[in-house]
Structures are given as C-alpha cells and as structure tokens.
Design an enzyme around this catalytic site. Structure first.
Site, PDB file in Angstrom:
ATOM      1  N   ALA A  80      18.677  33.595  11.971  1.00  0.00           N
ATOM      2  CA  ALA A  80      17.370  34.241  11.892  1.00  0.00           C
ATOM      3  C   ALA A  80      16.726  33.763  10.598  1.00  0.00           C
ATOM      4  CB  ALA A  80      17.542  35.750  11.888  1.00  0.00           C
ATOM      5  N   GLY A 134      21.883  34.225  13.778  1.00  0.00           N
ATOM      6  CA  GLY A 134      21.077  34.319  14.993  1.00  0.00           C
ATOM      7  C   GLY A 134      21.213  33.095  15.893  1.00  0.00           C
ATOM      8  N   GLU A 186      24.192  33.731  17.847  1.00  0.00           N
ATOM      9  CA  GLU A 186      23.874  34.859  18.736  1.00  0.00           C
ATOM     10  C   GLU A 186      22.972  34.418  19.887  1.00  0.00           C
ATOM     11  OE1 GLU A 186      22.741  36.951  15.092  1.00  0.00           O
ATOM     12  OE2 GLU A 186      23.822  38.680  15.850  1.00  0.00           O
ATOM     13  N   GLU A 198      26.222  36.447   8.043  1.00  0.00           N
ATOM     14  CA  GLU A 198      25.323  37.484   7.517  1.00  0.00           C
ATOM     15  C   GLU A 198      25.958  38.268   6.371  1.00  0.00           C
ATOM     16  OE1 GLU A 198      25.909  36.868  10.717  1.00  0.00           O
ATOM     17  OE2 GLU A 198      24.043  36.916  11.849  1.00  0.00           O
TER      18      GLU A 198
HETATM   19  N1  CAA Z   1      16.353  31.023   7.354  1.00  0.00           N
HETATM   20  C1  CAA Z   1      15.335  30.435   6.709  1.00  0.00           C
HETATM   21  N2  CAA Z   1      15.413  29.167   6.240  1.00  0.00           N
HETATM   22  C2  CAA Z   1      16.556  28.502   6.415  1.00  0.00           C
HETATM   23  C3  CAA Z   1      17.661  29.066   7.087  1.00  0.00           C
HETATM   24  C4  CAA Z   1      17.513  30.403   7.575  1.00  0.00           C
HETATM   25  N3  CAA Z   1      18.497  31.011   8.272  1.00  0.00           N
HETATM   26  N4  CAA Z   1      18.669  28.170   7.110  1.00  0.00           N
HETATM   27  C5  CAA Z   1      18.197  27.067   6.471  1.00  0.00           C
HETATM   28  N5  CAA Z   1      16.924  27.265   6.058  1.00  0.00           N
HETATM   29  C6  CAA Z   1      16.065  26.342   5.336  1.00  0.00           C
HETATM   30  C7  CAA Z   1      16.487  26.218   3.877  1.00  0.00           C
HETATM   31  O1  CAA Z   1      15.960  27.283   3.117  1.00  0.00           O
HETATM   32  C8  CAA Z   1      15.900  24.871   3.517  1.00  0.00           C
HETATM   33  O2  CAA Z   1      14.527  25.042   3.301  1.00  0.00           O
HETATM   34  P1  CAA Z   1      13.842  24.384   1.972  1.00  0.00           P
HETATM   35  O3  CAA Z   1      13.971  22.906   2.198  1.00  0.00           O
HETATM   36  O4  CAA Z   1      12.426  24.871   2.048  1.00  0.00           O
HETATM   37  O5  CAA Z   1      14.617  24.859   0.804  1.00  0.00           O
HETATM   38  C9  CAA Z   1      16.055  24.068   4.807  1.00  0.00           C
HETATM   39  O6  CAA Z   1      16.216  25.026   5.849  1.00  0.00           O
HETATM   40  C10 CAA Z   1      17.275  23.158   4.815  1.00  0.00           C
HETATM   41  O7  CAA Z   1      18.402  23.978   4.505  1.00  0.00           O
HETATM   42  P2  CAA Z   1      19.473  23.566   3.381  1.00  0.00           P
HETATM   43  O8  CAA Z   1      18.820  22.805   2.301  1.00  0.00           O
HETATM   44  O9  CAA Z   1      20.193  24.817   2.985  1.00  0.00           O
HETATM   45  O10 CAA Z   1      20.407  22.597   4.234  1.00  0.00           O
HETATM   46  P3  CAA Z   1      21.956  22.263   3.977  1.00  0.00           P
HETATM   47  O11 CAA Z   1      22.254  21.139   4.885  1.00  0.00           O
HETATM   48  O12 CAA Z   1      22.232  22.121   2.528  1.00  0.00           O
HETATM   49  O13 CAA Z   1      22.758  23.582   4.459  1.00  0.00           O
HETATM   50  C11 CAA Z   1      23.248  25.395   5.965  1.00  0.00           C
HETATM   51  C12 CAA Z   1      22.772  23.942   5.825  1.00  0.00           C
HETATM   52  C13 CAA Z   1      24.717  25.517   5.568  1.00  0.00           C
HETATM   53  C14 CAA Z   1      23.088  25.768   7.438  1.00  0.00           C
HETATM   54  C15 CAA Z   1      22.393  26.316   5.072  1.00  0.00           C
HETATM   55  O14 CAA Z   1      21.023  26.041   5.324  1.00  0.00           O
HETATM   56  C16 CAA Z   1      22.588  27.790   5.302  1.00  0.00           C
HETATM   57  O15 CAA Z   1      23.578  28.338   4.858  1.00  0.00           O
HETATM   58  N6  CAA Z   1      21.636  28.453   5.994  1.00  0.00           N
HETATM   59  C17 CAA Z   1      21.661  29.890   6.191  1.00  0.00           C
HETATM   60  C18 CAA Z   1      22.705  30.283   7.203  1.00  0.00           C
HETATM   61  C19 CAA Z   1      22.701  31.782   7.365  1.00  0.00           C
HETATM   62  O16 CAA Z   1      22.991  32.545   6.468  1.00  0.00           O
HETATM   63  N7  CAA Z   1      22.355  32.240   8.592  1.00  0.00           N
HETATM   64  C20 CAA Z   1      22.287  33.651   8.903  1.00  0.00           C
HETATM   65  C21 CAA Z   1      20.869  34.150   8.778  1.00  0.00           C
HETATM   66  S1  CAA Z   1      20.744  35.899   8.931  1.00  0.00           S
HETATM   67  C22 CAA Z   1      20.801  36.191  10.575  1.00  0.00           C
HETATM   68  O17 CAA Z   1      20.873  35.307  11.369  1.00  0.00           O
HETATM   69  C23 CAA Z   1      20.762  37.662  10.954  1.00  0.00           C
HETATM   70  C24 CAA Z   1      21.078  37.923  12.380  1.00  0.00           C
HETATM   71  O18 CAA Z   1      22.062  38.491  12.751  1.00  0.00           O
HETATM   72  C25 CAA Z   1      20.195  37.549  13.418  1.00  0.00           C
END
Ligand code: CAA
Length: 257
Positions: free
Chosen positions: A65, A108, A111, A131
């Site tokens: 998400a 998400g 999910e 999360e």
């Molecule tokens: N939401 C918003 N933006 C996100 C995102 C997310 N879930 N995941 C990645 N992005 C964005 C980053 O902020 C980044 O944007 P900027 O260039 O503007 O900084 C861009 O995508 C590229 O991401 P990274 O630079 O982090 O890429 P990476 O290759 O170094 O890492 C990754 C990849 C390990 C997937 C890392 O992006 C990450 O950990 N993302 C978040 C994963 C996460 O925590 N997901 C759970 C979200 S909460 C949720 O989903 C709640 C639910 O139950 C529904």
C-alpha cells in the site's frame, strides 16, 4: 474509462491489468485500487472475456500500500473512510483472476496477489508482510489470507519479523501454484488464462465459487454446497457438450449456456 495508474488490454478472451506506477514500485494508492477494481468489474461484465490476469513489472508486482498516502492519516479518517474497503470489490469478481507476480509483492502487494484466485510467480518473486517494520500490521487481508495459505507458523514468522519469502519457499508453502523463469512469466500465465477462458464460463465460475466455499464454511456445509452445485450443472448445455465431446473423441465447443 481512462486509467492513469494501470494499463488495461484484452488479449483474445483474457483481460490483462498491468499495475503501472514504476517510480513507486507500483505502490497501491486509492487511485490504483479504484482503477483495478473498475477494470476487473468491466471485464467481469464483458461477455467476450473468460479470465483475467493482474501483473506488475519485472522489479515489482507491488511494493505495498502507498505508505506516503497513509503516513499522515488519523484514526478517525481511516475508520470513517473504511480505508482499503474498496478492495473488497475485487473479491466479488466472478470470473477467475490470476496474479502473475515478478519481483516484490510486499504488504498490500502480497495481499492483492492473494485476493486473486491463484498466483503464478517468477523466480525473482519475493513475498512479504513487512507492515510490522512500519509499526503497523497488514490491513488488506494479509494476516487472514496468508495464514490460510501457508499455515499459522509461517504466517506468524512473516507478519512478526517482516521477512521476505522467495519464490521457491512460496511454492513449497502453497502460497503460489507454480514458479516459472522470469522471461516466461506472462506467457505461462496467459497460457493458463487462455485455457480457462476456452472452457465453459458457468462451469468455471461454479468451480471458483465452490473452492472459495472451502475457506468460508465447514467441511460438511462445503461438501453439501459442492454437491448441489454439481447437480445443477446438468441443466447446462455445456455439460451435455463436454461429455458428448469426450465420448465422441472430439474437442468440446462450449457455448457458455
Ligand atoms: N509506498 C510508497 N512508496 C513506495 C513504496 C510504498 N509501499 N515502496 C516503494 N516506494 C517508493 C520509494 O519511496 C521510492 O520512491 P522515491 O524514489 O521517491 O524515494 C521508490 O518507490 C523506489 O523504492 P526504493 O528506492 O526503496 O527501492 P529499493 O529497490 O531500494 O527497495 C523495497 C525496494 C525493498 C521494496 C523498498 O522500496 C521497500 O521496502 N518498500 C516498502 C515495502 C513495505 O513496507 N510495504 C508495506 C507497505 S504498508 C501496507 O502495505 C499496508 C497493508 O497492509 C496494505
């Protein structure tokens, strides 16, 4: 309808939805949710479509998400909006949906893949419910669906540590139905979707409905449901055609009636 965060196309009798927010690794914001559900509903209503596929990019099916959209929200806002409720629309789609997952399917993203009817994964796929590392928990069904897919121990491990599961572990654990090389992901998924779309649509929908019953009811009720639905299929011309084609050693020509 025009879509901004997804690509929508028809390939034969298959509806293909591609998540398309590459800069955010396909993070699922409210717009993506509305568009994915609207596109799936349109395919569901389209008599020329028999199956759907949802996919992302090679790097990310969806990295979760959209954290930036949620970050500043207050409890009252989340509660009153019933944030994420829109995804329930996807679970009401009657035709099958296959998730073709490459790269990250996190939060998400994992999910969403689990809301589909089955998951075909590329060798580079990584699944996770991270999360907990954000100080929250899954909110689009992860704690419930993941537990049903992989069992309590592994679901606890995933939700409590936030670690990722690779494609091989996901297949071993029953989260995905098959793993294919990355370059074959879409072809293999389309082959499966084409095969489903060529079958009798009412029979396909009834099979989907019946398998889903296994998650929602007791074994005795589920078995009764299955048998009733099975009996009712003998009202379809497609049952007569399917069985006649077998006996006459020819391909069946299903007409969805
Ligand atoms: N939401 C918003 N933006 C996100 C995102 C997310 N879930 N995941 C990645 N992005 C964005 C980053 O902020 C980044 O944007 P900027 O260039 O503007 O900084 C861009 O995508 C590229 O991401 P990274 O630079 O982090 O890429 P990476 O290759 O170094 O890492 C990754 C990849 C390990 C997937 C890392 O992006 C990450 O950990 N993302 C978040 C994963 C996460 O925590 N997901 C759970 C979200 S909460 C949720 O989903 C709640 C639910 O139950 C529904």
């Amino acid at each position: 309808m025009t879509y901004e965060s997804i690509l929508v196309e028809t390939r034969g009798k298959v509806g293909l939805i591609t998540l398309n927010r590459p800069k955010a690794l396909n993070a699922l914001n409210s717009q993506v949710m509305a568009e994915v559900v609207a596109a799936a509903q349109a395919f569901d209503a389209d008599a020329n479509i028999g199956c759907m596929v949802i996919t992302g990019s090679e790097k990310a099916f969806a990295a979760g998400a959209d954290i930036k959209e949620m970050q500043a929200k207050a409890y009252a806002e989340m509660y009153l909006e019933d944030f994420f409720v829109g995804w329930e629309g996807l679970t009401r789609i009657r035709k099958p949906i296959i998730a073709a997952v490459a790269g990250y399917a996190l939060g998400g993203g994992c999910e969403l893949a689990m809301m589909c009817d089955f998951i075909i994964a590329a060798e580079n796929a990584k699944f996770g419910q991270p999360e907990i590392t954000l100080g929250v928990m899954p909110g689009m069904g992860g704690s419930q669906r993941l537990t049903r897919f992989v069992g309590k121990s592994k679901a606890m491990d995933m939700c409590l540590t936030g670690r990722m599961m690779d494609a091989a572990e996901a297949e071993r654990s029953g989260l995905v139905s098959r793993v294919v090389p990355l370059e074959q992901l879409l072809d293999e998924t389309m082959k499966a979707a084409d095969k489903i779309a060529a079958l009798s649509l009412p029979a396909v929908i009834m099979n989907k409905e019946s398998v889903n019953r296994a998650y929602e009811t007791t074994l005795a009720e589920g078995l009764r449901f299955e048998r009733r639905v099975f009996h009712s299929m003998f009202a379809f011309e497609d049952q007569k055609e399917g069985m006649a084609a077998f006996v006459e050693k020819r391909p069946a020509n299903f007409r969805n009636r």
